[in-house]
Design a protein around this motif. Sequence first.
Motif, PDB file in Angstrom:
ATOM      1  N   MET B 385       0.836  -1.200   0.000  1.00 47.25           N
ATOM      2  CA  MET B 385       0.000   0.000   0.000  1.00 47.25           C
ATOM      3  C   MET B 385       0.874   1.255   0.000  1.00 47.25           C
ATOM      4  O   MET B 385       0.581   2.230  -0.706  1.00 47.25           O
ATOM      5  N   ARG B 389       0.901   4.223  -2.670  1.00 49.41           N
ATOM      6  CA  ARG B 389       0.623   5.593  -2.212  1.00 49.41           C
ATOM      7  C   ARG B 389       1.709   6.534  -2.709  1.00 49.41           C
ATOM      8  O   ARG B 389       1.435   7.620  -3.223  1.00 49.41           O
ATOM      9  N   TRP B 394      -3.811   5.442  -7.672  1.00 50.83           N
ATOM     10  CA  TRP B 394      -5.067   5.408  -6.916  1.00 50.83           C
ATOM     11  C   TRP B 394      -5.833   4.117  -7.105  1.00 50.83           C
ATOM     12  O   TRP B 394      -6.488   3.636  -6.170  1.00 50.83           O
ATOM     13  N   LEU B 400      -5.903  -2.329  -2.807  1.00 52.21           N
ATOM     14  CA  LEU B 400      -5.237  -2.836  -1.608  1.00 52.21           C
ATOM     15  C   LEU B 400      -5.949  -2.427  -0.312  1.00 52.21           C
ATOM     16  O   LEU B 400      -5.597  -2.904   0.762  1.00 52.21           O
ATOM     17  N   SER B 401      -6.927  -1.538  -0.403  1.00 52.58           N
ATOM     18  CA  SER B 401      -7.588  -1.048   0.812  1.00 52.58           C
ATOM     19  C   SER B 401      -8.440  -2.131   1.448  1.00 52.58           C
ATOM     20  O   SER B 401      -8.905  -3.044   0.783  1.00 52.58           O
ATOM     21  N   ILE B 402      -8.680  -1.968   2.724  1.00 50.31           N
ATOM     22  CA  ILE B 402      -9.487  -2.935   3.466  1.00 50.31           C
ATOM     23  C   ILE B 402     -10.921  -2.946   2.930  1.00 50.31           C
ATOM     24  O   ILE B 402     -11.630  -3.929   3.077  1.00 50.31           O
ATOM     25  N   ASP B 403     -11.332  -1.872   2.270  1.00 52.06           N
ATOM     26  CA  ASP B 403     -12.675  -1.777   1.674  1.00 52.06           C
ATOM     27  C   ASP B 403     -12.522  -1.032   0.341  1.00 52.06           C
ATOM     28  O   ASP B 403     -12.738   0.177   0.254  1.00 52.06           O
ATOM     29  N   ARG B 406     -15.198   1.488  -0.965  1.00 48.95           N
ATOM     30  CA  ARG B 406     -15.307   2.744  -0.226  1.00 48.95           C
ATOM     31  C   ARG B 406     -14.103   3.654  -0.503  1.00 48.95           C
ATOM     32  O   ARG B 406     -14.234   4.864  -0.655  1.00 48.95           O
ATOM     33  N   SER B 407     -12.932   3.057  -0.547  1.00 54.26           N
ATOM     34  CA  SER B 407     -11.717   3.818  -0.795  1.00 54.26           C
ATOM     35  C   SER B 407     -11.828   4.571  -2.123  1.00 54.26           C
ATOM     36  O   SER B 407     -11.562   5.781  -2.219  1.00 54.26           O
ATOM     37  N   VAL B 410     -14.557   7.456  -1.944  1.00 57.12           N
ATOM     38  CA  VAL B 410     -14.143   8.676  -1.236  1.00 57.12           C
ATOM     39  C   VAL B 410     -13.128   9.442  -2.072  1.00 57.12           C
ATOM     40  O   VAL B 410     -13.200  10.657  -2.209  1.00 57.12           O
ATOM     41  N   HIS B 411     -12.197   8.704  -2.677  1.00 65.73           N
ATOM     42  CA  HIS B 411     -11.189   9.377  -3.497  1.00 65.73           C
ATOM     43  C   HIS B 411     -11.829  10.103  -4.686  1.00 65.73           C
ATOM     44  O   HIS B 411     -11.394  11.193  -5.067  1.00 65.73           O
ATOM     45  N   ARG B 413     -14.767  11.368  -4.940  1.00 66.02           N
ATOM     46  CA  ARG B 413     -15.822  12.332  -4.607  1.00 66.02           C
ATOM     47  C   ARG B 413     -15.509  13.712  -5.151  1.00 66.02           C
ATOM     48  O   ARG B 413     -16.369  14.429  -5.633  1.00 66.02           O
ATOM     49  N   CYS B 421      -4.463  13.825  -4.684  1.00 69.76           N
ATOM     50  CA  CYS B 421      -5.862  13.838  -4.271  1.00 69.76           C
ATOM     51  C   CYS B 421      -6.277  15.242  -3.861  1.00 69.76           C
ATOM     52  O   CYS B 421      -5.467  16.163  -3.779  1.00 69.76           O
TER      53      CYS B 421
END
Lengths: 444, 444
Positions: B385, B389, B394, B400-403, B406-407, B410-411, B413, B421
């Motif tokens: 990760m 990063r 992105w 690689l995010s836990i969710d 959702r990751s 949010v990015h 948005r 970002c």
Amino acid sequence: MAEALVLFFWEATMTQLELAREGAISAQMEAVAEAEQVNPEAVREGVASGAIVIPANPVHAGLHPCGIGRGLSTKVNANIGTSSDFGDINSEINKLRVAVDFGAHAVMDLSTGGDIPGIRRAVIAASAAPVGTVPIYQAGIEAIERHDAIVKMTADDLFAVIEEQARDGVDFITVHCGVTQSAIARLRQQGRVTDVVSRGGAFLIGWMLYNERENPLYEQYDRLLEIAREYDVTLSLGDGMRPGCLADATDRAQVEELVTLGELVQRARQAGVQAMVEGPGHLPLNQIEANVRLQKSLCQDAPFYVLGPLVTDVAAGYDHITGAIGGAVAAAAGADFLCYVTPSEHLGLPDADDVKLGVIASRIAAHAADIAKGVSRAGDWDMKMSLARKGLDWAEQARLSIDPERSWKVHSRHATAGLACSMCGAFCAMDLVSQNLGIKTTRC
Amino acid sequence: MAEALVLFFWEATMTQLELAREGAISAQMEAVAEAEQVNPEAVREGVASGAIVIPANPVHAGLHPCGIGRGLSTKVNANIGTSSDFGDINSEINKLRVAVDFGAHAVMDLSTGGDIPGIRRAVIAASAAPVGTVPIYQAGIEAIERHDAIVKMTADDLFAVIEEQARDGVDFITVHCGVTQSAIARLRQQGRVTDVVSRGGAFLIGWMLYNERENPLYEQYDRLLEIAREYDVTLSLGDGMRPGCLADATDRAQVEELVTLGELVQRARQAGVQAMVEGPGHLPLNQIEANVRLQKSLCQDAPFYVLGPLVTDVAAGYDHITGAIGGAVAAAAGADFLCYVTPSEHLGLPDADDVKLGVIASRIAAHAADIAKGVSRAGDWDMKMSLARKGLDWAEQARLSIDPERSWKVHSRHATAGLACSMCGAFCAMDLVSQNLGIKTTRC
């Protein structure tokens, strides 16, 4: 009357640190003692030794003073501010309101977009909580606007911005004075996965490498101290070398900078200037306590202001939780001030909902730590809640919750037949034991 | 062929513990070693000593075995199940799916409403993860249905339910064998704020006081061991005396029960039965490590299965965060298995969203702890990760995010002009340092 006037001018020209050293308990120290329910003399002693800071610029009208440091409850800071892509002042003022409503003790205006001075002044005017800034942002961005490059900023430009912000009533400023040429040398020699993740640190490093000069905030530290002393702006000595991932934690670049910050804390105190120290960042759970002890030792008990710490790199979207884990452990070990982390950390600019979740997560961490480190009467809140819980008094439980509205909403989502909630329904242990079995042992 | 058949019957009639003691590495041990990337012999040794359990009832078809204990990654359990007010089977099967999708390693079906046996069988059939239950719930509720009172339950009724559940393929059962008359005496003598908050504990205490009898799960422990041995059901020795608030933490009632559980772990091992131990509950942050060490010492390194622990009582609506703080600290200190806590804890039955948030918060805690306690290759994920990063990649960060979903959401948005970002926009430290300043020091 004449005496009161003399006292007024005497107080107005001295910092909290100088007053405390003279043995005076200022109105700000009184207010902090009152809010924390501790002895005013203990606050004065803490301020005099530097173990407590009270960021309180006399220019900031309507400020409710907030004490940070030894023996006081752990405080929470919420970062707000525009970015280059999103410069709307109203949304930031709304975030300020949300942050303070949910219990943030301080806010930092980190604006890097739109009318930076205008936003800052609006935030200071609207905030009864202490306001912090990072002056290098404005100085760097003005250099880009005027000269097309951060590296064209002069030391005079930077100090002019610092003085302008102090004059506006900023209560504390992050200054990355420990980003020295020797810290950069350590960084190069070390090798890192994520290099530098501090924006202010990156601005300064770019400037230093291009100009082949020492960091003006380090080289002309006395000039900084003079401004800080004049306005009683608390220095928050920034960690430009903070690790941006677990693999970079507690490395030589980070510790080199911290050693320098220890020296600068001492010089600030000698000059009558209040100072705290910022800390990482990303840290494995088993390195947090060591980092806090190291800071306290190297920086002679200066208040420690930590960002997170984040205990894993993989939880983007949930870094308020990652930060709450690290923050609770750090504060229990002695950190004094938690910078919140929102769910949009690493992903984008937070919105007002993110601000709310970030503040609440940090407040949970701070409160859990306060109980652990024995802050005066921290456990009273929990005792009241436990009694309301035992009594199945849902209205009182909601009232006592960290977010009453949400607590009530979740509880009311499912209707139930009895007094208990929908989790256990007819088989609520509290209800069974208290109401039916006659072994109520309640001791309070 | 004949030899393989003999081996098959030999394995089928022995528990994992007995096999390990005989020096055999079972298919389940192999699977655990493979999943954890550790040596199968280390798993066998752990199972043989009792420091690892593999809850794997041979009747549970399609089970992916999961190891819990020394040297293995910290596991997360999600509680699902109906309550007396809400008995819909479909919503519970949906929660099971959500829990496993977001990474729960085990689920407990705690149903107390609707068709309890039917729901259990559906959960076992649908779950590749080990399934746990608390048989006293069904036994108590059937006693109410048949005789109008839990206290009319007979010991035979209780053991019949336990055997029924074992026959259905339940992999582990919570049995509150340490709720003895002497623990109740300690409870009375101690005095508590929230008395008993364990549902199973409350059922048993009610029964014991009314009938003036010892706890059948303690008195007839050998009978329990016989069933557990026959089906290789892992005993999860429940903490009926767990504190329900910070003020009740680590008191004499709790520790009396734990001392008894230590004896029962030893007897389980002697009988060839796998056993783990459940722990609190509500605990101040500074009592967690001591609780873990106490359990490990008293219970001879039996795996420790903790509920939370919750480090403050005041965060109803956010107890997934409170539990993540406590769980991370407990697991870093040696706890092996975290029972998740959802945002609706203390307020009502969780819905599928609560299940998701609870699992994710506990997984963050477990993973942070695994890094801290040096679980093999736990940090690899964070390193990947961090590199993504640093590269401002992105899509890879989201993956690689836990969710991931959702990751990415949010990015995305806020649209941004550059690669960085919307948090830092044009002034991204990573970007500034890597792209413009030529001090890229990346070492990986």
